[in-house]
Design a protein around this motif. Structure first.
Motif, PDB file in Angstrom:
ATOM      1  N   LEU A 293       0.832  -1.197   0.000  1.00 54.86           N
ATOM      2  CA  LEU A 293       0.000   0.000   0.000  1.00 54.86           C
ATOM      3  C   LEU A 293       0.865   1.245   0.000  1.00 54.86           C
ATOM      4  N   PRO A 294       0.373   2.345  -0.588  1.00 48.48           N
ATOM      5  CA  PRO A 294       1.100   3.612  -0.493  1.00 48.48           C
ATOM      6  C   PRO A 294       1.196   4.072   0.963  1.00 48.48           C
ATOM      7  N   GLY A 295       1.968   5.126   1.189  1.00 50.11           N
ATOM      8  CA  GLY A 295       2.216   5.555   2.565  1.00 50.11           C
ATOM      9  C   GLY A 295       1.232   6.545   3.135  1.00 50.11           C
ATOM     10  N   ASN A 296       0.488   7.285   2.296  1.00 51.98           N
ATOM     11  CA  ASN A 296      -0.460   8.258   2.837  1.00 51.98           C
ATOM     12  C   ASN A 296      -1.577   7.547   3.594  1.00 51.98           C
ATOM     13  N   PRO A 297      -1.975   8.083   4.749  1.00 46.11           N
ATOM     14  CA  PRO A 297      -2.940   7.369   5.599  1.00 46.11           C
ATOM     15  C   PRO A 297      -4.244   6.989   4.906  1.00 46.11           C
ATOM     16  N   ILE A 298      -4.853   7.893   4.153  1.00 45.14           N
ATOM     17  CA  ILE A 298      -6.138   7.566   3.548  1.00 45.14           C
ATOM     18  C   ILE A 298      -5.960   6.616   2.377  1.00 45.14           C
ATOM     19  N   ALA A 299      -4.802   6.647   1.718  1.00 50.24           N
ATOM     20  CA  ALA A 299      -4.511   5.638   0.700  1.00 50.24           C
ATOM     21  C   ALA A 299      -4.399   4.262   1.345  1.00 50.24           C
ATOM     22  N   VAL A 300      -3.843   4.207   2.552  1.00 53.19           N
ATOM     23  CA  VAL A 300      -3.788   2.942   3.295  1.00 53.19           C
ATOM     24  C   VAL A 300      -5.197   2.486   3.653  1.00 53.19           C
ATOM     25  N   ALA A 301      -6.041   3.426   4.084  1.00 53.20           N
ATOM     26  CA  ALA A 301      -7.421   3.078   4.431  1.00 53.20           C
ATOM     27  C   ALA A 301      -8.170   2.544   3.211  1.00 53.20           C
ATOM     28  N   VAL A 302      -7.954   3.165   2.041  1.00 52.17           N
ATOM     29  CA  VAL A 302      -8.576   2.680   0.810  1.00 52.17           C
ATOM     30  C   VAL A 302      -8.040   1.295   0.463  1.00 52.17           C
ATOM     31  N   GLY A 303      -6.733   1.114   0.581  1.00 52.63           N
ATOM     32  CA  GLY A 303      -6.141  -0.189   0.294  1.00 52.63           C
ATOM     33  C   GLY A 303      -6.710  -1.272   1.181  1.00 52.63           C
ATOM     34  N   HIS A 304      -6.888  -0.947   2.462  1.00 52.60           N
ATOM     35  CA  HIS A 304      -7.482  -1.923   3.377  1.00 52.60           C
ATOM     36  C   HIS A 304      -8.920  -2.236   2.983  1.00 52.60           C
ATOM     37  N   ARG A 305      -9.698  -1.169   2.749  1.00 51.21           N
ATOM     38  CA  ARG A 305     -11.140  -1.361   2.550  1.00 51.21           C
ATOM     39  C   ARG A 305     -11.482  -2.039   1.228  1.00 51.21           C
ATOM     40  N   PHE A 306     -10.743  -1.690   0.166  1.00 50.84           N
ATOM     41  CA  PHE A 306     -11.170  -2.119  -1.162  1.00 50.84           C
ATOM     42  C   PHE A 306     -10.233  -3.123  -1.842  1.00 50.84           C
ATOM     43  N   PHE A 307      -9.133  -3.471  -1.183  1.00 53.39           N
ATOM     44  CA  PHE A 307      -8.260  -4.529  -1.696  1.00 53.39           C
ATOM     45  C   PHE A 307      -8.053  -5.612  -0.637  1.00 53.39           C
ATOM     46  N   LEU A 308      -7.616  -5.194   0.551  1.00 53.05           N
ATOM     47  CA  LEU A 308      -7.351  -6.169   1.612  1.00 53.05           C
ATOM     48  C   LEU A 308      -8.634  -6.845   2.088  1.00 53.05           C
ATOM     49  N   THR A 309      -9.701  -6.086   2.274  1.00 50.20           N
ATOM     50  CA  THR A 309     -10.962  -6.673   2.726  1.00 50.20           C
ATOM     51  C   THR A 309     -11.470  -7.763   1.789  1.00 50.20           C
ATOM     52  N   PRO A 310     -11.516  -7.545   0.461  1.00 49.88           N
ATOM     53  CA  PRO A 310     -11.930  -8.641  -0.423  1.00 49.88           C
ATOM     54  C   PRO A 310     -11.032  -9.869  -0.325  1.00 49.88           C
ATOM     55  N   VAL A 311      -9.728  -9.665  -0.102  1.00 47.20           N
ATOM     56  CA  VAL A 311      -8.809 -10.792   0.060  1.00 47.20           C
ATOM     57  C   VAL A 311      -9.168 -11.577   1.323  1.00 47.20           C
ATOM     58  N   LEU A 312      -9.389 -10.871   2.434  1.00 43.36           N
ATOM     59  CA  LEU A 312      -9.729 -11.548   3.687  1.00 43.36           C
ATOM     60  C   LEU A 312     -11.070 -12.283   3.564  1.00 43.36           C
ATOM     61  N   ARG A 313     -12.017 -11.691   2.860  1.00 43.26           N
ATOM     62  CA  ARG A 313     -13.292 -12.370   2.638  1.00 43.26           C
ATOM     63  C   ARG A 313     -13.083 -13.656   1.839  1.00 43.26           C
ATOM     64  N   ALA A 314     -12.264 -13.573   0.791  1.00 43.55           N
ATOM     65  CA  ALA A 314     -12.007 -14.759  -0.033  1.00 43.55           C
ATOM     66  C   ALA A 314     -11.311 -15.843   0.782  1.00 43.55           C
ATOM     67  N   MET A 315     -10.359 -15.459   1.635  1.00 44.65           N
ATOM     68  CA  MET A 315      -9.662 -16.434   2.468  1.00 44.65           C
ATOM     69  C   MET A 315     -10.609 -17.110   3.455  1.00 44.65           C
ATOM     70  N   ALA A 316     -11.640 -16.375   3.872  1.00 39.90           N
ATOM     71  CA  ALA A 316     -12.623 -16.929   4.811  1.00 39.90           C
ATOM     72  C   ALA A 316     -13.743 -17.681   4.103  1.00 39.90           C
ATOM     73  N   GLY A 317     -13.707 -17.713   2.760  1.00 40.27           N
ATOM     74  CA  GLY A 317     -14.746 -18.399   2.007  1.00 40.27           C
ATOM     75  C   GLY A 317     -16.033 -17.617   1.882  1.00 40.27           C
ATOM     76  N   LEU A 318     -15.971 -16.296   2.088  1.00 39.83           N
ATOM     77  CA  LEU A 318     -17.165 -15.464   2.011  1.00 39.83           C
ATOM     78  C   LEU A 318     -17.412 -14.994   0.583  1.00 39.83           C
ATOM     79  N   ALA A 319     -18.668 -14.778   0.261  1.00 40.08           N
ATOM     80  CA  ALA A 319     -19.037 -14.250  -1.048  1.00 40.08           C
ATOM     81  C   ALA A 319     -18.633 -12.786  -1.141  1.00 40.08           C
ATOM     82  N   PRO A 320     -18.492 -12.268  -2.364  1.00 39.69           N
ATOM     83  CA  PRO A 320     -18.158 -10.847  -2.520  1.00 39.69           C
ATOM     84  C   PRO A 320     -19.190  -9.955  -1.844  1.00 39.69           C
ATOM     85  N   GLU A 321     -18.698  -8.856  -1.320  1.00 41.85           N
ATOM     86  CA  GLU A 321     -19.544  -7.897  -0.618  1.00 41.85           C
ATOM     87  C   GLU A 321     -20.360  -7.076  -1.622  1.00 41.85           C
ATOM     88  N   LYS A 322     -21.554  -6.673  -1.208  1.00 45.16           N
ATOM     89  CA  LYS A 322     -22.390  -5.821  -2.051  1.00 45.16           C
ATOM     90  C   LYS A 322     -22.652  -4.493  -1.345  1.00 45.16           C
TER      91      LYS A 322
END
Length: 398
Positions: A293-322
């Motif tokens: 992730l980039p270093g700016n705080p809100i870029a990190v927040a975006v990276g977590h919310r819209f990239f990392l979160t889908p990865v964690l959902r996939a690892m847990a076997g969850l369907a994509p979020e709507k």
């Protein structure tokens, strides 16, 4: 440069469901159910009284006022007595088993008792005040579905069903590496120094996901500390390495080349989004996925919310979020050609309808608007009349 949709699809191809393990109920809070749970018994397990009073063998039709019965005994909660042969009434406590053949419970306040005789003070409908066996859930019925996050309500149901352990997705093993020679802990700062906010933020968000965070490192922009931290994470068998900073195109943006030198295969680098354009994803063959992730705080927040979160959902076997579709209260100009992620608030308008508003004065380095928002708003190219709204904390919404 990849679009957000293309980058996310590429990333999710590298994110595989983790294996299943069984945990005790006391350790299950926040975990993701890996399999369907069926009910091993009925709730209630037997017909029981909904209130204190008298259980009556009413027979056909309602019971007239003034009807008298002889009391055969007392049925308390937990008593094993199943029948009073030949009797037409017994005193009964809330939750106690209704004896065989008894079909009505009359509240104590609508009865007059004289020794072993009870008389009804008003007409009573047959069949009242009994919690029927299976009225909540029947044996074999679905109790909880796979992909359900176990919360207090789920634990209540599982405990009532006598289930002592459940199958859950294994927690992903994660290491965070924050890069930047300028980063420091709380306390007095040297000239040119800043406090590290990205590390504590990611640690807090990952805690709500229940991941197994093995380590959080802070490394300078020079030397081999980054490579050492990556090798250490790989040796520990992590599933995911999250880095912040040093992924852009400057002299000290060393993460892409360092990962390549360590043998990582780049999945993508730079995505047509704002904020967070320099984001990077890489994979070690037979090893962890890396999200840079980039270093700016809100870029990190975006990276977590819209990239990392889908990865964690996939690892847990969850369907994509709507997302929730919400009307935008007022227009918001954005740069065309990019997927935009904006902090906002979803509130009720004067008519009580939900509307979204974009937070003012946003920038990748500004944290205060993040603390004032209650949603993420996304738009591809422009914010139109209706936008997608996403919870700030995706784990809490799962």
């Amino acid at each position: 440069m990849l679009t957000y949709a293309e980058a996310l699809a590429t990333l999710l191809k590298e994110a595989h469901p983790l294996e299943t393990e069984r945990v005790g109920l006391s350790s299950s809070l926040g975990r993701i159910l890996a399999a369907y749970v069926s009910s091993p018994l009925s709730l209630p397990s037997f017909d029981n009284a909904a209130m204190d009073g008298f259980a009556i063998r009413a027979g056909a039709g309602d019971i007239p006022s003034g009807t008298a019965f002889t009391i055969a005994g007392m049925q308390a909660a937990g008593d094993g007595t199943t029948a009073y042969p030949g009797a037409d009434a017994c005193e009964i406590a809330t939750g106690a088993r209704v004896p065989d053949g008894f079909d009505t419970v009359v509240p104590v306040e609508r009865c007059e008792r004289m020794g072993d005789i009870v008389r009804l003070t008003q007409a009573e409908p047959r069949g009242q005040n009994i919690r029927r066996a299976g009225g909540d859930i029947a044996t074999g019925a679905p109790a909880l579905t796979a992909g359900r996050r176990i919360d207090a309500a789920a634990i209540m149901l599982l405990a009532a069903l006598g289930i002592g352990d459940v199958p859950v997705a294994r927690r992903p093993r994660v290491v965070i590496i924050n890069t930047g020679s300028e980063l420091h802990d709380s306390g007095p700062l040297p000239e040119g120094g800043i406090h590290d906010s990205n590390g504590p933020f990611l640690e807090a968000m990952l805690a709500s996901w229940g991941v197994d965070l093995l380590a959080r490192h802070r490394v300078p922009d020079t030397g081999d500390a980054f490579a050492h931290a990556v090798r250490e994470a790989m040796h520990a068998g992590v599933d995911l390495i999250i880095t912040t900073g040093a992924v852009s195109a400057g002299r000290f943006d060393f993460v892409p080349s360092a990962l390549a030198a360590l043998g990582a295969r780049e999945c993508f680098h730079k995505v047509a989004i704002r904020p967070g354009k320099p984001i990077l994803a890489a994979r070690f063959d037979g090893g962890p996925l890396v999200l840079g992730l980039p270093g700016n705080p809100i870029a990190v927040a975006v990276g977590h919310r819209f990239f990392l979160t889908p990865v964690l959902r996939a690892m847990a076997g969850l369907a994509p979020e709507k997302p929730l579709r919400v009307r935008l209260a007022e227009g918001h100009d954005v740069r065309p050609g990019l997927q935009h992620f904006a902090l906002g608030r979803v509130e009720a308008d004067a008519e009580g309808r939900q509307v979204a508003r974009v937070q003012r004065n946003q920038a990748a380095y500004r944290i205060v608007p993040f603390t004032q928002a209650n949603t993420w708003l996304t738009a591809d190219g422009s914010f139109g009349e209706v936008v997608d709204a996403w919870p700030l904390d995706p784990a809490a919404a799962t």
